[in-house]
Structure formats: C-alpha cells, structure tokens
Design an enzyme around this catalytic site. Structure first.
Site, PDB file in Angstrom:
ATOM      1  N   ASP A   1       0.926  -1.102   0.095  1.00 60.47           N
ATOM      2  CA  ASP A   1       0.010   0.134   0.040  1.00 60.47           C
ATOM      3  C   ASP A   1       0.968   1.124  -0.131  1.00 60.47           C
ATOM      4  O   ASP A   1       1.721   1.470   0.954  1.00 60.47           O
ATOM      5  CB  ASP A   1      -1.040   0.100   1.211  1.00 60.47           C
ATOM      6  CG  ASP A   1      -1.859   1.068   1.281  1.00 60.47           C
ATOM      7  OD1 ASP A   1      -2.946   1.119   0.598  1.00 60.47           O
ATOM      8  OD2 ASP A   1      -1.493   1.946   1.911  1.00 60.47           O
TER       9      ASP A   1
ATOM     10  N   TYR B   1       3.171   9.928   0.792  1.00 63.59           N
ATOM     11  CA  TYR B   1       4.157   9.474   1.690  1.00 63.59           C
ATOM     12  C   TYR B   1       5.466   9.540   1.552  1.00 63.59           C
ATOM     13  O   TYR B   1       6.472   9.231   2.200  1.00 63.59           O
ATOM     14  CB  TYR B   1       3.680   7.739   1.776  1.00 63.59           C
ATOM     15  CG  TYR B   1       2.649   7.492   2.258  1.00 63.59           C
ATOM     16  CD1 TYR B   1       1.634   8.240   2.657  1.00 63.59           C
ATOM     17  CD2 TYR B   1       2.046   5.984   1.994  1.00 63.59           C
ATOM     18  CE1 TYR B   1       0.266   7.808   2.989  1.00 63.59           C
ATOM     19  CE2 TYR B   1       0.969   5.408   2.342  1.00 63.59           C
ATOM     20  CZ  TYR B   1       0.012   6.427   2.890  1.00 63.59           C
ATOM     21  OH  TYR B   1      -1.358   5.964   3.383  1.00 63.59           O
TER      22      TYR B   1
ATOM     23  N   LYS C   1      -2.153   6.350  -4.223  1.00 67.72           N
ATOM     24  CA  LYS C   1      -3.397   7.246  -4.006  1.00 67.72           C
ATOM     25  C   LYS C   1      -3.148   8.498  -4.425  1.00 67.72           C
ATOM     26  O   LYS C   1      -1.937   9.264  -4.344  1.00 67.72           O
ATOM     27  CB  LYS C   1      -3.616   7.474  -2.516  1.00 67.72           C
ATOM     28  CG  LYS C   1      -3.860   5.998  -1.708  1.00 67.72           C
ATOM     29  CD  LYS C   1      -3.806   6.245  -0.169  1.00 67.72           C
ATOM     30  CE  LYS C   1      -3.545   4.831   0.491  1.00 67.72           C
ATOM     31  NZ  LYS C   1      -2.411   4.352   0.643  1.00 67.72           N
TER      32      LYS C   1
ATOM     33  N   HIS D   1      -7.554   9.763  -2.256  1.00 67.44           N
ATOM     34  CA  HIS D   1      -6.777   9.705  -0.873  1.00 67.44           C
ATOM     35  C   HIS D   1      -7.776  10.314   0.140  1.00 67.44           C
ATOM     36  O   HIS D   1      -7.891   9.555   1.212  1.00 67.44           O
ATOM     37  CB  HIS D   1      -5.199  10.416  -0.936  1.00 67.44           C
ATOM     38  CG  HIS D   1      -4.610   9.864   0.330  1.00 67.44           C
ATOM     39  ND1 HIS D   1      -3.179   9.688   0.369  1.00 67.44           N
ATOM     40  CD2 HIS D   1      -5.007   8.996   1.391  1.00 67.44           C
ATOM     41  CE1 HIS D   1      -2.732   9.116   1.306  1.00 67.44           C
ATOM     42  NE2 HIS D   1      -3.786   9.024   2.265  1.00 67.44           N
TER      43      HIS D   1
END
Length: 305
Positions: free
Chosen positions: A46, A51, A76, A109
């Site tokens: 994931d 990130y 995302k 997201h």
C-alpha cells in the site's frame, strides 16, 4: 502459507493482508523491508504519493524475484491533484516513482481538494479548493479505460458521501480505505460499503501512536488464549469481518506474525466488536474546522460531490 485474496467488484483479486508504508520513509530501510516482506509472502503493498517514499518502494520492486502479475500495488492521488486535468499527470508521476506501467488499485486519498501549488499535508483552510468529487472520479474512470490502472476506489469517505456519489459513477468504487481497529470499528460504514460491493481496507489496523488497542485487557486475554500477539488478534478480528488489513512494520518478527491469523471464535469476535472505547488516530477536523464533515457528517455535510 499463501495470503488469501478478496475478489473486488470488477473481478480483480486483492490479497487480504498487505504491507502499509505510511510514515515509513527511512532511506534504505523501507526498500529492505519491502524486499523482506515479499520474500515472506506479502504480495500487496500500500503506497501513496504524499508518503514521499514511492521511489524507495519502486527500487525494491525492481529487485525482487516475483513476477509483476503476482504483486498488488496500491497508490493514492494527493488532494492537490483533484482537478480533472491534473489527474492523468498525477498518476504518471506515481507510475514513474514506482517504476511501474500499471497500478492495481488507485484511490482518491481524501474526499476534498487543496490548491495545486500546495504539495504538503500541512495546509490551512485557505488552501482548500472547490473541486467536485465526481469531476476527479470521472477522470479516474478514464484511467481504467486507458489501462493505467486496473481498479479505482476511495479513501476516508463516509457513508453520506458515498450514497450521493455511487449513483453518479460509471465505475463503482472497488474500495474504501478507512481507519478501522477495535477502538474505531466503523460498524455502520463497513456494513454499508459491503452491501454496495465496495471492499474495505483498514489502515491503522492496530491503532498505532497513542491509541491503546494493543494494551486492551480483552484483546490481551484473547491473545493469551490463542498463544499469539494482541496484534494478531486485532488483525484476525478485521479479517473475520471481511476487511483487508495493511499493518506496517519493519521488524522481521512482527512482519511474519502479521501474516499468521488466529482462529477467533464467534464469541471472541462479538466481544471485540462490543468494545466501548473509542479513539481515532486521523481526523483533519482537529486542525481545520471546515473539514468536520469528513468524519462527523452528523455535524456538517460534504460541500461538493
């Protein structure tokens, strides 16, 4: 033992246990973790643009000796790419970072947008932008047509938003990724999603941070009864509800433990589901009042769908 898979509403199979990578940005460490996890049997990773670690993951994916069609890679779109004309380029950037030609699942997201120039998750109410959810979603649907993504879904969407969104979709969301753990069970939202054939992934499945799920006395007693860890109990409870889990760890022992589920009894599942403690790790309304509607639809409604 191979990880079981759940069939999404488009027929695509998705492993029910994946590796979470949120806040896993230690240079070099994450790449090794991804390689170790895949060697152990993980096939679902994931990811997310925000990130800031997808290049590290892409490097690891390039080095593993597992065919691409055996891996399930999720990413995302960040909120600053919700304008429909920005969506294709956002996905091209994700694919370039991960060194992939196609994503298995692309998620929106969050159900709100911020201005394109804001590239950080640290933003203010002034940087929110009015972009209808369906404008972004229709742009994502086109990516399925083009073969850049196999499946599309959402993340952090409440039931009220989904109820207005689903009738307008050409492609129904395959997934809603939300925070679910014994202290934030989301019984009604999970029930609704599954009734609509929208699969659910639990992020923060162990609580995490200051949330004390792993110290809960009931969960610890059940763990002792099964000679396993509290984390394995929490994950097994989620899996028993048909929810996909993405625990994060760079510890080799815990990575292996998270793949091994406990055979909880019906009564144990019922008792965990009845826990009264409530804690949520993620809630944007703590910082921005205008986003109260995201997790508190009883207090405010989504402005644009």
């Amino acid at each position: 033992m191979p990880v079981k898979s759940i069939k999404l509403n488009n027929g695509v199979l998705m492993p029910e246990i994946g590796l979470g990578t949120w806040r896993a940005d230690e240079t070099g460490v994450l790449a090794e973790t991804v390689k170790k996890a895949i060697a152990m049997g993980y096939r679902h990773i994931d990811c997310a643009k925000i990130y800031n670690n997808q290049r590290e993951i892409g490097k690891a994916l390039r080095q593993v000796d597992v065919p691409r069609n055996e891996l399930f890679i999720v990413s995302k779109i960040f909120q600053n790419k919700h304008r429909p004309e920005l969506v294709p380029g956002a996905v091209d950037d994700i694919l370039e970072e991960l060194e992939l030609e196609q994503l298995d699942l692309l998620l929106m997201h969050w159900p709100y947008a911020i201005k394109p120039e804001q590239e950080s998750a640290d933003f203010t109410a002034d940087e929110l932008e009015d972009v209808p959810i369906m404008d972004t979603w229709h742009a994502m649907e086109k990516l399925v047509d083009q073969g850049k993504v196999r499946s599309i879904g959402v993340s952090n969407f409440n039931q009220q938003v989904l109820e207005k969104m689903v009738p307008q979709c050409r492609i129904i969301p395959a997934m809603n990724q939300i925070e679910v753990h014994p202290y934030n069970p989301e019984h009604e939202l999970v029930k609704y999603c599954q009734s609509q054939n929208i699969a659910v992934t639990a992020f923060c499945p162990l609580g995490g941070g200051k949330i004390s799920v792993m110290n809960d006395n009931l969960i610890k007693r059940i763990a002792d009864a099964h000679s396993c860890t509290p984390a394995q109990v929490a994950l097994s409870w989620l899996l028993a509800r048909g929810i996909i889990v993405i625990p994060k760890s760079n510890n080799e022992v815990r990575l292996k433990q998270n793949l091994r589920t406990a055979a909880l009894t019906f009564d144990e599942i019922r008792m965990i589901s009845a826990i009264k403690s409530r804690e949520r790790k993620v809630d944007p309304s703590r910082d921005i009042e205008e986003l109260t509607w995201v997790f508190h639809p009883d207090k405010a409604q989504c402005p644009l769908i």
